[in-house]
Design a protein around this motif. Structure first.
Motif, short mmCIF file in Angstrom:
data_model
loop_
_atom_site.label_atom_id
_atom_site.label_comp_id
_atom_site.label_asym_id
_atom_site.label_seq_id
_atom_site.Cartn_x
_atom_site.Cartn_y
_atom_site.Cartn_z
N VAL A 50 -12.94 1.44 -2.58
CA VAL A 50 -13.54 2.71 -2.98
C VAL A 50 -12.54 3.84 -2.84
N LYS A 51 -11.88 3.92 -1.72
CA LYS A 51 -10.94 5.02 -1.43
C LYS A 51 -9.76 5.07 -2.40
N THR A 52 -9.40 3.93 -2.98
CA THR A 52 -8.25 3.87 -3.87
C THR A 52 -8.63 3.88 -5.35
N THR A 53 -9.90 4.15 -5.63
CA THR A 53 -10.37 4.35 -7.00
C THR A 53 -10.28 5.83 -7.31
N ALA A 92 0.50 4.76 -14.75
CA ALA A 92 1.20 3.47 -14.76
C ALA A 92 0.20 2.38 -15.14
N MET A 93 0.72 1.20 -15.47
CA MET A 93 -0.10 0.07 -15.88
C MET A 93 0.40 -1.18 -15.19
N VAL A 94 -0.54 -2.05 -14.80
CA VAL A 94 -0.22 -3.37 -14.25
C VAL A 94 -1.16 -4.39 -14.89
N GLU A 95 -0.57 -5.43 -15.46
CA GLU A 95 -1.36 -6.54 -15.98
C GLU A 95 -1.26 -7.67 -14.97
N PHE A 96 -2.40 -8.26 -14.63
CA PHE A 96 -2.39 -9.30 -13.61
C PHE A 96 -3.46 -10.35 -13.88
N LYS A 97 -3.33 -11.46 -13.16
CA LYS A 97 -4.36 -12.49 -13.12
C LYS A 97 -4.68 -12.77 -11.66
N ALA A 98 -5.97 -12.75 -11.35
CA ALA A 98 -6.44 -13.13 -10.02
C ALA A 98 -7.16 -14.46 -10.15
N TYR A 99 -6.71 -15.45 -9.42
CA TYR A 99 -7.27 -16.79 -9.48
C TYR A 99 -8.25 -16.96 -8.32
N TYR A 100 -9.42 -17.51 -8.62
CA TYR A 100 -10.42 -17.70 -7.58
C TYR A 100 -11.37 -18.83 -7.95
N PHE A 101 -12.10 -19.29 -6.93
CA PHE A 101 -13.12 -20.31 -7.11
C PHE A 101 -14.45 -19.64 -6.84
N ASP A 102 -15.39 -19.70 -7.78
CA ASP A 102 -16.66 -18.99 -7.65
C ASP A 102 -17.78 -19.83 -7.03
N HIS A 110 -8.39 -11.85 -15.62
CA HIS A 110 -7.19 -11.32 -16.27
C HIS A 110 -7.50 -9.88 -16.68
N GLU A 111 -6.67 -8.95 -16.23
CA GLU A 111 -6.95 -7.54 -16.47
C GLU A 111 -5.67 -6.75 -16.69
N VAL A 112 -5.76 -5.75 -17.52
CA VAL A 112 -4.73 -4.73 -17.65
C VAL A 112 -5.33 -3.49 -17.00
N SER A 113 -4.73 -3.07 -15.89
CA SER A 113 -5.27 -1.95 -15.11
C SER A 113 -4.38 -0.73 -15.24
N TYR A 114 -5.02 0.43 -15.25
CA TYR A 114 -4.29 1.70 -15.30
C TYR A 114 -4.49 2.46 -14.00
N PHE A 115 -3.45 3.17 -13.63
CA PHE A 115 -3.42 3.90 -12.38
C PHE A 115 -2.93 5.32 -12.62
N VAL A 116 -3.35 6.22 -11.76
CA VAL A 116 -2.93 7.61 -11.86
C VAL A 116 -2.43 8.06 -10.48
N LYS A 117 -1.35 8.81 -10.48
CA LYS A 117 -0.84 9.37 -9.24
C LYS A 117 -1.30 10.82 -9.17
N HIS A 118 -2.05 11.13 -8.13
CA HIS A 118 -2.55 12.49 -7.90
C HIS A 118 -2.01 12.94 -6.55
N GLN A 119 -1.32 14.08 -6.56
CA GLN A 119 -0.62 14.57 -5.37
C GLN A 119 0.35 13.47 -4.94
N THR A 120 0.16 12.85 -3.78
CA THR A 120 1.12 11.83 -3.34
C THR A 120 0.54 10.41 -3.39
N ALA A 121 -0.69 10.26 -3.85
CA ALA A 121 -1.36 8.96 -3.78
C ALA A 121 -1.63 8.38 -5.18
N TRP A 122 -1.55 7.05 -5.26
CA TRP A 122 -1.92 6.32 -6.46
C TRP A 122 -3.39 5.94 -6.39
#
Length: 156
Positions: A50-53, A92-102, A110-122
């Motif tokens: 939550v804090k990093t969203t 910035a952007m990061v494409e990744f795959k998270a492998y798991y057993f459900d 599989h996701e392409v995620s976007y990030f924003v830097k505000h002040q000093t935090a991503w």
């Protein structure tokens, strides 16, 4: 402090993602934030998720659903596919795959995620949050720019 491998695959948890999860340090890049968020799902650190969203999205997150997703899966590994550490001055952007057993079968998120830097935090820009500001309202990331001039291009 633990002496175990970090779920993100980058070394020992005590010196990798744990200091981020404990608030002792913050991610220095979007990829590091993404890796630490994956580890937070593995370690069930929902407060960290939550804090990093993006600041304007945090109150809209379904924390119970995040906790359920975190605990109901057996997380196996993280694979970084690609990334762009500097789309512009603050994104910035990061494409990744998270492998798991459900519990029934192996899965790949599989996701392409976007990030924003505000002040000093991503921060992670969550595309699943349904409510977005209008184009002329302040951006959800807290930058005080209009949404259309900041994060809109990475969500809509």
């Amino acid at each position: 402090m633990s002496n175990t491998n970090c779920p993100c695959g980058q070394g020992d948890y005590a010196t990798c993602c744990e200091p981020l999860h404990l608030g002792k340090t913050q991610a220095q890049s979007a990829e590091q934030l993404m890796r630490s968020r994956y580890s937070a799902f593995v370690k069930h650190c929902i407060d960290y998720i939550v804090k990093t969203t993006a600041v304007g999205q945090q109150s809209q997150l379904d924390q119970a659903a995040l906790a359920q997703w975190s605990t109901s899966n057996q997380w196996e590994k993280l694979e970084i596919i690609s990334g762009n550490p500097r789309i512009d001055a603050t994104h910035a952007m990061v494409e990744f795959k998270a492998y798991y057993f459900d519990g029934n079968a192996k899965q790949i998120h599989h996701e392409v995620s976007y990030f924003v830097k505000h002040q000093t935090a991503w921060y992670f820009i969550d595309p699943t949050v349904e409510a977005f500001p209008t184009m002329k309202q302040p951006c959800l990331c807290g930058s005080e720019k209009k949404f259309k001039h900041c994060c809109a291009a990475f969500i809509l």
